[in-house]
Design a protein around this motif. Structure first.
Motif, PDB file in Angstrom:
ATOM      1  N   ALA A  36     -12.675   5.898  -0.908  1.00 27.44           N
ATOM      2  CA  ALA A  36     -13.335   5.617   0.527  1.00 27.44           C
ATOM      3  C   ALA A  36     -12.276   4.444   0.967  1.00 27.44           C
ATOM      4  CB  ALA A  36     -14.649   5.022   0.031  1.00 27.44           C
ATOM      5  N   MET A  37     -12.113   3.607   0.374  1.00 29.78           N
ATOM      6  CA  MET A  37     -10.941   2.507   1.049  1.00 29.78           C
ATOM      7  C   MET A  37      -9.770   3.136   1.291  1.00 29.78           C
ATOM      8  SD  MET A  37     -11.383  -0.922  -1.394  1.00 29.78           S
ATOM      9  CE  MET A  37     -11.381  -0.200  -2.984  1.00 29.78           C
ATOM     10  N   CYS A  38      -9.112   4.188   0.609  1.00 32.11           N
ATOM     11  CA  CYS A  38      -8.078   4.792   0.940  1.00 32.11           C
ATOM     12  C   CYS A  38      -8.335   5.480   2.314  1.00 32.11           C
ATOM     13  CB  CYS A  38      -7.559   5.779  -0.163  1.00 32.11           C
ATOM     14  SG  CYS A  38      -7.068   5.149  -1.551  1.00 32.11           S
ATOM     15  N   HIS A  39      -9.189   6.186   2.395  1.00 28.69           N
ATOM     16  CA  HIS A  39      -9.738   6.959   3.804  1.00 28.69           C
ATOM     17  C   HIS A  39      -9.710   5.797   4.938  1.00 28.69           C
ATOM     18  CE1 HIS A  39     -11.202  10.151   6.339  1.00 28.69           C
ATOM     19  NE2 HIS A  39     -12.073   9.048   6.630  1.00 28.69           N
ATOM     20  N   GLU A  40     -10.329   4.761   4.666  1.00 29.73           N
ATOM     21  CA  GLU A  40     -10.324   3.623   5.670  1.00 29.73           C
ATOM     22  C   GLU A  40      -9.131   3.179   5.995  1.00 29.73           C
ATOM     23  OE1 GLU A  40     -13.181   0.699   4.531  1.00 29.73           O
ATOM     24  OE2 GLU A  40     -14.695   2.205   4.157  1.00 29.73           O
ATOM     25  N   ARG A  41      -8.259   3.019   5.149  1.00 31.52           N
ATOM     26  CA  ARG A  41      -7.025   2.563   5.367  1.00 31.52           C
ATOM     27  C   ARG A  41      -6.070   3.437   6.096  1.00 31.52           C
ATOM     28  NH1 ARG A  41      -6.336   0.980  -0.682  1.00 31.52           N
ATOM     29  NH2 ARG A  41      -7.097  -1.005  -0.790  1.00 31.52           N
ATOM     30  N   ALA A  42      -6.281   4.997   5.920  1.00 36.50           N
ATOM     31  CA  ALA A  42      -5.485   5.978   6.518  1.00 36.50           C
ATOM     32  C   ALA A  42      -6.085   5.999   7.875  1.00 36.50           C
ATOM     33  CB  ALA A  42      -5.762   7.353   5.759  1.00 36.50           C
ATOM     34  N   VAL A  43      -7.453   5.922   8.249  1.00 36.06           N
ATOM     35  CA  VAL A  43      -7.868   6.005   9.480  1.00 36.06           C
ATOM     36  C   VAL A  43      -7.443   4.643  10.357  1.00 36.06           C
ATOM     37  CG1 VAL A  43     -10.206   5.514  10.814  1.00 36.06           C
ATOM     38  CG2 VAL A  43      -9.984   7.085   8.977  1.00 36.06           C
ATOM     39  N   ALA A  44      -7.411   3.536   9.834  1.00 32.66           N
ATOM     40  CA  ALA A  44      -6.885   2.383  10.420  1.00 32.66           C
ATOM     41  C   ALA A  44      -5.436   2.192  10.821  1.00 32.66           C
ATOM     42  CB  ALA A  44      -7.152   1.067   9.479  1.00 32.66           C
ATOM     43  N   ALA A  45      -4.441   3.162   9.856  1.00 31.37           N
ATOM     44  CA  ALA A  45      -3.156   3.396  10.387  1.00 31.37           C
ATOM     45  C   ALA A  45      -2.936   4.417  11.191  1.00 31.37           C
ATOM     46  CB  ALA A  45      -2.276   3.501   8.941  1.00 31.37           C
ATOM     47  N   GLY A  46      -4.082   5.249  11.571  1.00 31.52           N
ATOM     48  CA  GLY A  46      -3.815   6.473  12.540  1.00 31.52           C
ATOM     49  C   GLY A  46      -3.297   7.610  11.836  1.00 31.52           C
ATOM     50  N   LEU A  47      -3.519   7.647  10.443  1.00 33.04           N
ATOM     51  CA  LEU A  47      -2.950   9.131   9.853  1.00 33.04           C
ATOM     52  C   LEU A  47      -3.887   9.900   9.808  1.00 33.04           C
ATOM     53  CD1 LEU A  47      -1.370   6.900   6.853  1.00 33.04           C
ATOM     54  CD2 LEU A  47      -0.079   7.982   8.772  1.00 33.04           C
ATOM     55  N   VAL A  48      -5.127   9.565  10.044  1.00 33.60           N
ATOM     56  CA  VAL A  48      -6.478  10.603   9.777  1.00 33.60           C
ATOM     57  C   VAL A  48      -7.178  10.163  11.054  1.00 33.60           C
ATOM     58  CG1 VAL A  48      -6.265  11.359   7.540  1.00 33.60           C
ATOM     59  CG2 VAL A  48      -7.630   9.660   8.019  1.00 33.60           C
ATOM     60  N   PHE A  49      -8.053  11.079  11.492  1.00 33.53           N
ATOM     61  CA  PHE A  49      -9.079  10.614  12.460  1.00 33.53           C
ATOM     62  C   PHE A  49     -10.506  10.643  11.701  1.00 33.53           C
ATOM     63  CE2 PHE A  49      -5.298  12.209  14.834  1.00 33.53           C
ATOM     64  CZ  PHE A  49      -4.938  10.989  15.443  1.00 33.53           C
ATOM     65  N   ILE A  91       0.763  -1.135   0.089  1.00 33.03           N
ATOM     66  CA  ILE A  91      -0.039   0.101  -0.029  1.00 33.03           C
ATOM     67  C   ILE A  91       0.933   1.379   0.023  1.00 33.03           C
ATOM     68  CG2 ILE A  91      -1.618   1.176   1.437  1.00 33.03           C
ATOM     69  CD1 ILE A  91      -2.749  -1.279   0.208  1.00 33.03           C
ATOM     70  N   CYS A  92       0.671   2.136  -0.948  1.00 32.84           N
ATOM     71  CA  CYS A  92       1.477   3.392  -0.859  1.00 32.84           C
ATOM     72  C   CYS A  92       1.217   4.144   0.446  1.00 32.84           C
ATOM     73  CB  CYS A  92       1.026   4.262  -2.050  1.00 32.84           C
ATOM     74  SG  CYS A  92       1.666   5.859  -2.077  1.00 32.84           S
ATOM     75  N   THR A  93       2.461   4.572   0.786  1.00 37.56           N
ATOM     76  CA  THR A  93       2.447   5.144   2.174  1.00 37.56           C
ATOM     77  C   THR A  93       1.867   6.782   2.076  1.00 37.56           C
ATOM     78  OG1 THR A  93       4.534   5.829   2.202  1.00 37.56           O
ATOM     79  CG2 THR A  93       3.938   3.825   3.557  1.00 37.56           C
ATOM     80  N   GLY A  94       2.058   7.360   0.817  1.00 36.51           N
ATOM     81  CA  GLY A  94       1.428   8.671   0.624  1.00 36.51           C
ATOM     82  C   GLY A  94       0.054   8.708   0.262  1.00 36.51           C
ATOM     83  N   CYS A  95      -0.458   7.841  -0.667  1.00 36.96           N
ATOM     84  CA  CYS A  95      -2.011   7.994  -1.013  1.00 36.96           C
ATOM     85  C   CYS A  95      -2.892   6.984  -0.466  1.00 36.96           C
ATOM     86  CB  CYS A  95      -2.331   8.066  -2.616  1.00 36.96           C
ATOM     87  SG  CYS A  95      -1.723   6.554  -3.468  1.00 36.96           S
ATOM     88  N   GLN A  96      -2.290   5.752   0.217  1.00 34.89           N
ATOM     89  CA  GLN A  96      -2.999   4.612   0.555  1.00 34.89           C
ATOM     90  C   GLN A  96      -3.659   3.846  -0.288  1.00 34.89           C
ATOM     91  OE1 GLN A  96      -2.796   3.810   3.958  1.00 34.89           O
ATOM     92  NE2 GLN A  96      -1.128   5.164   3.892  1.00 34.89           N
ATOM     93  N   ARG A  97      -3.330   3.871  -1.823  1.00 40.93           N
ATOM     94  CA  ARG A  97      -3.651   3.061  -2.776  1.00 40.93           C
ATOM     95  C   ARG A  97      -2.647   1.835  -2.683  1.00 40.93           C
ATOM     96  NH1 ARG A  97      -4.081   6.317  -8.035  1.00 40.93           N
ATOM     97  NH2 ARG A  97      -2.344   7.130  -7.264  1.00 40.93           N
ATOM     98  N   SER A  98      -3.460   0.695  -3.240  1.00 40.76           N
ATOM     99  CA  SER A  98      -2.786  -0.663  -3.349  1.00 40.76           C
ATOM    100  C   SER A  98      -2.112  -0.345  -4.803  1.00 40.76           C
ATOM    101  CB  SER A  98      -3.501  -1.856  -3.603  1.00 40.76           C
ATOM    102  OG  SER A  98      -4.526  -1.826  -4.640  1.00 40.76           O
ATOM    103  N   VAL A  99      -1.154  -1.222  -5.134  1.00 38.15           N
ATOM    104  CA  VAL A  99      -0.427  -1.285  -6.394  1.00 38.15           C
ATOM    105  C   VAL A  99      -1.539  -1.562  -7.418  1.00 38.15           C
ATOM    106  CG1 VAL A  99       1.470  -2.365  -7.807  1.00 38.15           C
ATOM    107  CG2 VAL A  99       1.831  -2.034  -5.442  1.00 38.15           C
ATOM    108  N   ALA A 100      -2.147  -2.456  -7.352  1.00 37.80           N
ATOM    109  CA  ALA A 100      -3.179  -2.418  -8.356  1.00 37.80           C
ATOM    110  C   ALA A 100      -4.307  -1.491  -8.541  1.00 37.80           C
ATOM    111  CB  ALA A 100      -4.060  -3.720  -7.769  1.00 37.80           C
ATOM    112  N   GLU A 101      -4.643  -0.780  -7.462  1.00 39.71           N
ATOM    113  CA  GLU A 101      -5.597   0.356  -7.710  1.00 39.71           C
ATOM    114  C   GLU A 101      -4.761   1.631  -8.506  1.00 39.71           C
ATOM    115  OE1 GLU A 101      -7.849  -0.357  -3.720  1.00 39.71           O
ATOM    116  OE2 GLU A 101      -6.299   0.848  -3.690  1.00 39.71           O
ATOM    117  N   ILE A 102      -3.613   1.479  -7.981  1.00 43.68           N
ATOM    118  CA  ILE A 102      -2.455   2.515  -8.804  1.00 43.68           C
ATOM    119  C   ILE A 102      -2.709   2.215 -10.207  1.00 43.68           C
ATOM    120  CG2 ILE A 102      -0.365   3.699  -9.177  1.00 43.68           C
ATOM    121  CD1 ILE A 102       0.095   3.302  -5.785  1.00 43.68           C
TER     122      ILE A 102
END
Length: 65
Positions: A51-64, A24-35
Motif C-alpha cells: 500500500a505504501m509502495c502504491h502511495e509512493r508511485a502515485v506521489a511520484a506520478g508513476l501511476v494514477f 527508494i527503489c525506482t522499480g518497486c517503490q520499496r525502501s531499502v529497509a523494506e526490501i
C-alpha cells in the motif's frame, strides 16, 4: 497466511533495481529497509508495504489512482 492456497504475498520486485535520492527503489517503490525485511515479514506487513509502495508511485506520478 494468505487466502490464496497458503501462498505468501509476492514481492513487487520488477528487476529494475536503482535507488533514488530517498533510498527508494525506482522499480518497486520499496525502501531499502523494506526490501531487506521482506522475507521476514508476514502477509499483513507485506500488504501494508505494498500500500505504501502504491502511495509512493502515485506521489511520484508513476501511476494514477
Amino acid at each position: 497466511m494468505s487466502e490464496r492456497a497458503g501462498r505468501p504475498v509476492a514481492s513487487p520486485c520488477v528487476s529494475i533495481c536503482a535507488l533514488d535520492e530517498q533510498d527508494i527503489c525506482t522499480g518497486c517503490q520499496r525502501s531499502v529497509a523494506e526490501i531487506a525485511r521482506w522475507s521476514k515479514m508476514d502477509d499483513d506487513e507485506r500488504r501494508a508495504v505494498l500500500a505504501m509502495c502504491h502511495e509512493r508511485a502515485v506521489a511520484a506520478g508513476l501511476v494514477f489512482s
